[in-house]
Design a protein around this motif. Structure first.
Motif, PDB file in Angstrom:
ATOM      1  N   PRO A 194       0.814  -1.225   0.000  1.00 47.49           N
ATOM      2  CA  PRO A 194       0.000   0.000   0.000  1.00 47.49           C
ATOM      3  C   PRO A 194       0.845   1.273   0.000  1.00 47.49           C
ATOM      4  O   PRO A 194       1.906   1.309   0.619  1.00 47.49           O
ATOM      5  CB  PRO A 194      -0.783  -0.084   1.323  1.00 47.49           C
ATOM      6  CG  PRO A 194      -0.431  -1.378   1.956  1.00 47.49           C
ATOM      7  CD  PRO A 194       0.673  -2.028   1.201  1.00 47.49           C
ATOM      8  N   VAL A 195       0.359   2.296  -0.720  1.00 46.37           N
ATOM      9  CA  VAL A 195       1.045   3.596  -0.764  1.00 46.37           C
ATOM     10  C   VAL A 195       0.068   4.667  -0.275  1.00 46.37           C
ATOM     11  O   VAL A 195      -1.082   4.701  -0.702  1.00 46.37           O
ATOM     12  CB  VAL A 195       1.491   3.941  -2.207  1.00 46.37           C
ATOM     13  CG1 VAL A 195       2.146   5.314  -2.268  1.00 46.37           C
ATOM     14  CG2 VAL A 195       2.446   2.879  -2.743  1.00 46.37           C
ATOM     15  N   THR A 196       0.536   5.511   0.635  1.00 48.78           N
ATOM     16  CA  THR A 196      -0.293   6.615   1.138  1.00 48.78           C
ATOM     17  C   THR A 196       0.450   7.918   0.924  1.00 48.78           C
ATOM     18  O   THR A 196       1.637   8.003   1.249  1.00 48.78           O
ATOM     19  CB  THR A 196      -0.540   6.470   2.660  1.00 48.78           C
ATOM     20  OG1 THR A 196      -1.041   5.167   2.917  1.00 48.78           O
ATOM     21  CG2 THR A 196      -1.532   7.502   3.172  1.00 48.78           C
ATOM     22  N   GLU A 197      -0.258   8.918   0.370  1.00 45.09           N
ATOM     23  CA  GLU A 197       0.341  10.243   0.212  1.00 45.09           C
ATOM     24  C   GLU A 197      -0.467  11.246   1.014  1.00 45.09           C
ATOM     25  O   GLU A 197      -1.696  11.207   0.990  1.00 45.09           O
ATOM     26  CB  GLU A 197       0.323  10.657  -1.260  1.00 45.09           C
ATOM     27  CG  GLU A 197       1.389   9.965  -2.071  1.00 45.09           C
ATOM     28  CD  GLU A 197       1.589  10.599  -3.442  1.00 45.09           C
ATOM     29  OE1 GLU A 197       2.591  10.269  -4.077  1.00 45.09           O
ATOM     30  OE2 GLU A 197       0.740  11.411  -3.866  1.00 45.09           O
ATOM     31  N   ARG A 198       0.231  12.125   1.702  1.00 48.35           N
ATOM     32  CA  ARG A 198      -0.438  13.186   2.465  1.00 48.35           C
ATOM     33  C   ARG A 198       0.053  14.542   1.984  1.00 48.35           C
ATOM     34  O   ARG A 198       1.243  14.831   2.041  1.00 48.35           O
ATOM     35  CB  ARG A 198      -0.128  13.056   3.966  1.00 48.35           C
ATOM     36  CG  ARG A 198      -0.523  11.730   4.566  1.00 48.35           C
ATOM     37  CD  ARG A 198      -1.988  11.691   4.927  1.00 48.35           C
ATOM     38  NE  ARG A 198      -2.307  10.448   5.590  1.00 48.35           N
ATOM     39  CZ  ARG A 198      -3.454   9.792   5.433  1.00 48.35           C
ATOM     40  NH1 ARG A 198      -4.399  10.265   4.636  1.00 48.35           N
ATOM     41  NH2 ARG A 198      -3.686   8.676   6.070  1.00 48.35           N
ATOM     42  N   LEU A 228       2.990  18.216  -1.540  1.00 48.06           N
ATOM     43  CA  LEU A 228       3.113  16.896  -0.929  1.00 48.06           C
ATOM     44  C   LEU A 228       3.959  17.043   0.335  1.00 48.06           C
ATOM     45  O   LEU A 228       5.044  17.641   0.284  1.00 48.06           O
ATOM     46  CB  LEU A 228       3.803  15.936  -1.899  1.00 48.06           C
ATOM     47  CG  LEU A 228       4.077  14.532  -1.374  1.00 48.06           C
ATOM     48  CD1 LEU A 228       2.773  13.746  -1.193  1.00 48.06           C
ATOM     49  CD2 LEU A 228       5.023  13.778  -2.305  1.00 48.06           C
ATOM     50  N   VAL A 229       3.485  16.545   1.459  1.00 50.03           N
ATOM     51  CA  VAL A 229       4.251  16.617   2.709  1.00 50.03           C
ATOM     52  C   VAL A 229       4.959  15.289   2.970  1.00 50.03           C
ATOM     53  O   VAL A 229       6.147  15.271   3.280  1.00 50.03           O
ATOM     54  CB  VAL A 229       3.343  17.010   3.894  1.00 50.03           C
ATOM     55  CG1 VAL A 229       4.123  17.007   5.213  1.00 50.03           C
ATOM     56  CG2 VAL A 229       2.721  18.384   3.649  1.00 50.03           C
ATOM     57  N   TYR A 230       4.237  14.167   2.856  1.00 51.25           N
ATOM     58  CA  TYR A 230       4.926  12.876   3.025  1.00 51.25           C
ATOM     59  C   TYR A 230       4.233  11.758   2.267  1.00 51.25           C
ATOM     60  O   TYR A 230       3.071  11.872   1.874  1.00 51.25           O
ATOM     61  CB  TYR A 230       5.110  12.508   4.490  1.00 51.25           C
ATOM     62  CG  TYR A 230       3.872  12.254   5.321  1.00 51.25           C
ATOM     63  CD1 TYR A 230       3.171  13.293   5.921  1.00 51.25           C
ATOM     64  CD2 TYR A 230       3.426  10.951   5.564  1.00 51.25           C
ATOM     65  CE1 TYR A 230       2.071  13.049   6.732  1.00 51.25           C
ATOM     66  CE2 TYR A 230       2.332  10.697   6.381  1.00 51.25           C
ATOM     67  CZ  TYR A 230       1.655  11.751   6.955  1.00 51.25           C
ATOM     68  OH  TYR A 230       0.565  11.501   7.754  1.00 51.25           O
ATOM     69  N   VAL A 256       8.391   2.357   4.156  1.00 52.49           N
ATOM     70  CA  VAL A 256       9.330   3.479   4.115  1.00 52.49           C
ATOM     71  C   VAL A 256       8.526   4.772   4.038  1.00 52.49           C
ATOM     72  O   VAL A 256       7.673   4.935   3.159  1.00 52.49           O
ATOM     73  CB  VAL A 256      10.272   3.380   2.894  1.00 52.49           C
ATOM     74  CG1 VAL A 256      11.122   4.636   2.763  1.00 52.49           C
ATOM     75  CG2 VAL A 256      11.165   2.143   3.018  1.00 52.49           C
ATOM     76  N   THR A 257       8.782   5.668   4.981  1.00 52.85           N
ATOM     77  CA  THR A 257       8.153   7.004   4.975  1.00 52.85           C
ATOM     78  C   THR A 257       9.174   8.019   4.495  1.00 52.85           C
ATOM     79  O   THR A 257      10.317   8.008   4.947  1.00 52.85           O
ATOM     80  CB  THR A 257       7.694   7.400   6.391  1.00 52.85           C
ATOM     81  OG1 THR A 257       6.738   6.462   6.862  1.00 52.85           O
ATOM     82  CG2 THR A 257       7.079   8.805   6.416  1.00 52.85           C
ATOM     83  N   THR A 258       8.749   8.904   3.583  1.00 54.00           N
ATOM     84  CA  THR A 258       9.581  10.031   3.151  1.00 54.00           C
ATOM     85  C   THR A 258       8.833  11.317   3.478  1.00 54.00           C
ATOM     86  O   THR A 258       7.724  11.527   2.983  1.00 54.00           O
ATOM     87  CB  THR A 258       9.853   9.983   1.636  1.00 54.00           C
ATOM     88  OG1 THR A 258      10.495   8.741   1.326  1.00 54.00           O
ATOM     89  CG2 THR A 258      10.726  11.145   1.195  1.00 54.00           C
TER      90      THR A 258
END
Ligand code: PAN
Ligand code: ZN
Length: 194
Positions: free
Chosen positions: A25-29, A54-56, A74-76
């Motif tokens: 799964p990919v989540t964008e905030r 995009l923040v993370y 992995v969080t960026t």
């Protein structure tokens, strides 16, 4: 218990991009997903209406979130701030009494922890690992000028409760300062607090 069976596998973590292959799964905030997080409401609205950056991003490995499994991701967090308050994750508590490990991959970050009374923080960078004990809400903040990236590993039965942090905050806020960053401790455990 799930009846799903996970086979052994390896993944490639691309430290330069934050990619995970094979990918789960990919989540964008973006800024617009983070209403109420930043202290300065006016700066927040300007950032949201003027680009909604995009923040993370969180890229997971394909591991199910069920007891017994050990999901990892992995969080960026991009570099940036809203009204001087550095870009951060929403933050959450685990619904079960379960801890977590964060392994620094690139950039410089701060792991904020909040027990509900006391706020603590731990620097994370390549070669530094942050430990989140059970019972502590957690959030990460990019305190550098580059993307901050880390690997998170947690029990599949941990569960994620975002309401606690939305309601109570994290007991501390992190701002840009001349020295890089400054943590403002607002918790009951802070020195000088009653
Ligand atoms: C991490 C976080 C991730 C994004 O994988 O979920 O860094 O932060 P938020 O979930 O608070 O948006 C983790 O702590 N998992 O348990
Ligand atoms: Zn967590």
């Amino acid at each position: 218990m799930s009846s799903e069976v996970t086979s052994p596998f390896g993944v490639v973590l691309d430290v330069a991009s934050g990619g995970v292959e094979p990918e789960g799964p990919v989540t964008e905030r973006r800024v617009s997903d983070l209403e109420g997080l930043f202290k300065d409401g006016g700066a927040y609205r300007r950032a949201r209406d003027g680009g909604d950056a995009l923040v993370y991003r969180v890229v997971g490995a394909p591991v199910p979130e069920v007891p017994g499994e050990v999901p990892f991701s992995v969080t960026t967090i991009e570099p940036g701030d809203v009204g001087g308050e550095l870009y951060m994750t929403k933050g959450h508590a685990h619904t079960a009494y379960e801890g977590e490990v964060y392994v620094g991959l690139s950039g410089r970050g701060l792991l904020l922890l909040y027990s509900g009374e006391e706020a603590r923080w731990v620097e994370i960078s390549p070669g530094r690992v942050g430990y989140i004990p059970p019972g502590w809400a957690h959030r990460t903040v990019n305190v550098g000028e580059e993307p901050f990236r880390f690997l998170a590993v947690y029990p599949g039965g941990a569960g994620h409760d975002y309401d606690f942090v939305e309601e109570h905050g994290m007991g501390a806020r992190v701002f840009r300062s001349g020295k890089g960053y400054e943590v403002v401790d607002l918790s009951a455990g802070a020195e000088g607090a009653v």
